[in-house]
Each structure stands twice: as structure tokens, then as C-alpha cells.
Design a protein around this motif. Structure first.
Motif, short mmCIF file in Angstrom:
data_model
loop_
_atom_site.label_atom_id
_atom_site.label_comp_id
_atom_site.label_asym_id
_atom_site.label_seq_id
_atom_site.Cartn_x
_atom_site.Cartn_y
_atom_site.Cartn_z
N PHE A 75 -0.60 2.94 -16.11
CA PHE A 75 0.14 2.70 -14.82
C PHE A 75 -0.77 2.05 -13.93
O PHE A 75 -1.88 1.98 -14.17
CB PHE A 75 0.96 4.08 -14.30
CG PHE A 75 0.11 5.30 -14.52
CD1 PHE A 75 -0.72 5.64 -13.76
CD2 PHE A 75 0.06 6.20 -15.74
CE1 PHE A 75 -1.60 6.57 -13.67
CE2 PHE A 75 -0.78 7.21 -15.92
CZ PHE A 75 -1.56 7.60 -14.81
N TYR A 124 2.63 4.67 -4.89
CA TYR A 124 2.02 5.02 -6.16
C TYR A 124 3.06 5.12 -7.30
O TYR A 124 4.05 5.61 -7.11
CB TYR A 124 1.29 6.44 -5.71
CG TYR A 124 0.35 6.48 -4.60
CD1 TYR A 124 -1.02 6.12 -5.16
CD2 TYR A 124 0.40 6.83 -3.57
CE1 TYR A 124 -2.17 6.13 -4.30
CE2 TYR A 124 -0.71 6.74 -2.53
CZ TYR A 124 -1.87 6.43 -2.79
OH TYR A 124 -2.84 6.43 -2.05
N ASP A 125 2.42 4.72 -8.41
CA ASP A 125 3.26 4.91 -9.54
C ASP A 125 3.21 6.28 -10.18
O ASP A 125 4.50 6.90 -10.80
CB ASP A 125 2.70 3.90 -10.68
CG ASP A 125 2.69 2.50 -10.18
OD1 ASP A 125 3.73 1.94 -9.90
OD2 ASP A 125 1.63 1.93 -10.00
N VAL A 126 2.31 6.78 -9.93
CA VAL A 126 2.23 8.44 -10.20
C VAL A 126 1.59 9.25 -9.03
O VAL A 126 0.69 8.81 -8.55
CB VAL A 126 1.29 8.75 -11.50
CG1 VAL A 126 0.99 10.08 -11.74
CG2 VAL A 126 1.97 7.86 -12.71
N LEU A 166 5.99 7.25 -3.41
CA LEU A 166 6.35 7.01 -4.67
C LEU A 166 7.14 5.63 -4.97
O LEU A 166 8.10 5.30 -4.23
CB LEU A 166 7.12 8.16 -5.60
CG LEU A 166 6.80 8.32 -6.97
CD1 LEU A 166 5.51 8.50 -7.28
CD2 LEU A 166 7.65 9.26 -7.50
N GLY A 178 8.58 5.28 -10.06
CA GLY A 178 7.18 6.24 -10.16
C GLY A 178 7.57 7.39 -10.93
O GLY A 178 8.68 7.98 -10.75
N ARG A 203 10.44 0.29 -12.99
CA ARG A 203 8.96 0.49 -13.06
C ARG A 203 8.54 -0.96 -12.88
O ARG A 203 8.72 -1.99 -13.55
CB ARG A 203 8.46 1.08 -14.10
CG ARG A 203 7.02 1.34 -14.06
CD ARG A 203 6.20 2.34 -15.27
NE ARG A 203 6.91 3.50 -15.00
CZ ARG A 203 6.72 4.39 -14.21
NH1 ARG A 203 5.47 4.16 -13.41
NH2 ARG A 203 7.18 5.72 -14.00
#
Length: 222
Positions: free
Chosen positions: A39, A103-105, A128, A132, A222
Motif C-alpha cells: 500500500f 492515507y491508504d492505511v 482515509l 483505504g 483503491r
């Protein structure tokens, strides 16, 4: 409700103090299984000494760990050194001081009960990226029979795990366990209602070792 007598509980607490281990790190492998193999950007809120940040670094293009304690952030930087050029640590308060996303995570381990629940979950949702993943390992106030049953079952399990990890020898507290803590105020049911209202489709589950987990995937590709 008394499954274990006070004398037995006190003995186990003394034993656990001599054989401490990190309950949060116990859930790190499970947490990583909730995430994609690769990610982009990741944020660990309440990073402590940086153990989870360094694990995320093996999968992410960029990882930022934040914590409100300058001392523990300095320790995280020292422990990480220059092994990861794509990892940064900063002193910041959540939820208002979160670095700008998306943020992806986003991960948050044993920290959410220190923060305003609805405001923090809302901020996580805003930060997010589409598609995510948010993963929370949290603490809840015991209220129901199931809560107390899992809590009592965790006491001997905690002792046995500490004994095995340290091979029967006494050990100091890990650096990751030196942060100031306080009991949780919200119950699992209260957390669940708030989370499902703000994060539709969130998956929550009670866990052993005085923890619960929350996983939510933000809508969108995503």
C-alpha cells in the motif's frame, strides 16, 4: 462475579509483573493480515516506541508514526535509526493534530480509549483514502457477562504467555509498555454503536487479553 478468588488474582498479578510482555504486539500479526500486501501511505496513531511502524514499513511506500509523548517519539526514532528512509515520527495530538491525509492505511492500537471517540473516528474517516483500511485494537470497559468471562480467562492466559516468552525468567517491562495508561470509559456496546453509525460496515469483535478489534474499509476503489 467471582471466577477467580482475590488471592489467586493477586498472585497472578505479582507473577505477571515479573514476566511482562506486550499485549498490543501480540495483535500485530493479526493486524497485518487485515491489510493489503502493498500500500502507499500509512499512519500509526499513538505509535509508542515504533514497533508497528517498523512492521508497516515492510509493506508501505511511506509510513508516519505520531504520538503525543515527545520522549517515546524520541525513543522510536532512536530504535528505528536510518534503516527506513520512508519512515517518519512526529509529536502530535489526535484527533486534531493528525497529519494531512489521505492515507491508504490508518492503525490505532490501545490509544482510542484516551481520545474522544466520535471525533476521532470521524477524523480517521476523513483522512482515509477511498478504499483505504482502518484497523483499531482497543480497550473497552467491562459490562456484560461475556466481557467479564473473557477478562477472567485472560488472567491465566497472560501469565502462561509471559512464562513461555521469558522461559520462566524474570524480565523488565518492554519499552512499548512504558506509556501512561488509563482504564477505558466506553463499553464495547457503546463503541460498537458509535462506530457503526460513523463507519458503516465496520467489523468489531471482542478479544482475549482485554482487547477488542475494529476493521473498516473506506468506500471507493483503491
Amino acid at each position: 462475579m467471582k471466577i477467580l478468588t482475590p488471592r489467586v488474582l493477586q498472585a497472578l498479578e505479582r507473577f505477571n509483573a515479573a514476566h511482562p510482555w506486550d499485549h498490543n504486539a501480540h495483535y500485530h500479526p493479526w493486524l497485518l493480515r487485515q491489510l493489503p500486501r502493498r500500500f502507499g501511505r500509512a499512519l500509526d496513531v499513538g505509535c509508542g516506541s515504533g514497533d508497528l511502524v517498523r512492521l508497516l514499513a515492510g509493506r508501505a511506500d511511506e509510513v508516519e508514526g505520531i504520538d503525543s509523548d515527545p520522549g517515546i517519539v524520541a525513543r522510536a526514532r532512536e530504535s528505528t535509526g536510518d534503516r527506513y528512509s520512508h519512515v517518519t515520527f512526529s509529536v502530535a495530538d489526535a484527533p486534531d493534530g493528525l497529519p494531512p491525509g489521505p492515507y491508504d492505511v490508518i492503525t490505532c492500537v490501545a490509544v482510542l480509549h484516551h481520545l474522544p471517540l466520535a471525533e476521532t473516528l470521524t477524523r480517521f474517516r476523513q483522512q482515509l483514502a477511498p478504499g483505504g483500511t482502518l484497523v483499531v485494537v482497543g480497550l473497552a470497559r467491562e459490562e456484560t457477562f461475556v466481557d467479564f468471562l473473557l477478562g477472567y480467562a485472560s488472567v491465566p492466559l497472560n501469565a502462561a504467555t509471559g512464562w513461555v516468552k521469558h522461559r520462566g525468567r524474570t524480565a523488565p517491562r518492554p519499552a512499548s509498555m512504558t506509556a501512561v495508561t488509563r482504564p477505558a470509559d466506553a463499553t464495547f456496546a457503546e463503541i460498537g454503536r458509535e462506530a457503526r453509525s460513523l463507519l458503516p460496515g465496520a467489523r468489531l469483535r471482542r478479544r482475549l487479553l482485554w482487547r477488542y478489534t475494529l476493521v473498516w474499509a473506506a468506500p471507493g476503489a483503491r
